[in-house]
Scaffold this motif. Structure first.
Motif: not given
Length: 102
Positions: A63-80, A82-92
């Motif tokens: 993705l950094s070949s298409h977008f600036p490196l900082g934006v790419t790292m930040g976006s993927l970190a946010i996605v990761a 959010v996925l971890a938080f959503a998975a934690a909400l699914c735990l009993p």
């Protein structure tokens, strides 16, 4: 605009938060699995998470070949996170459960 110094500072916090996230997995997993296969279940989940996490550097490179490196790292970190938080909400909720009975 996110510059190289911003990327370095944000990268430090992403790494620090990731270390904290990983250190809480073992106590959480000990309440999710029956005693007979607790180690196998926790090991499988931790290894799956590491495997998924190993894909992120490849995504950053692509993705950094298409977008600036900082934006790419930040976006993927946010996605990761959010996925971890959503998975934690699914735990009993295992509060007050006797671990010998599960």
């Amino acid at each position: 605009m996110i510059t190289t110094p911003h990327t370095l500072v944000l990268g430090f916090f992403i790494g620090a938060l990731q270390g904290g996230l990983a250190s809480g997995l073992t106590p959480a997993f000990s309440e999710l699995y029956p005693t007979a296969f607790r180690a196998s279940g926790a090991g499988f989940c931790a290894s799956f998470g590491r495997g998924f996490g190993s894909l992120m550097p490849a995504f950053v490179g692509v993705l950094s070949s298409h977008f600036p490196l900082g934006v790419t790292m930040g976006s993927l970190a946010i996605v990761a996170y959010v996925l971890a938080f959503a998975a934690a909400l699914c735990l009993p909720d295992a509060t007050g459960v006797d671990l010998q009975e599960i």
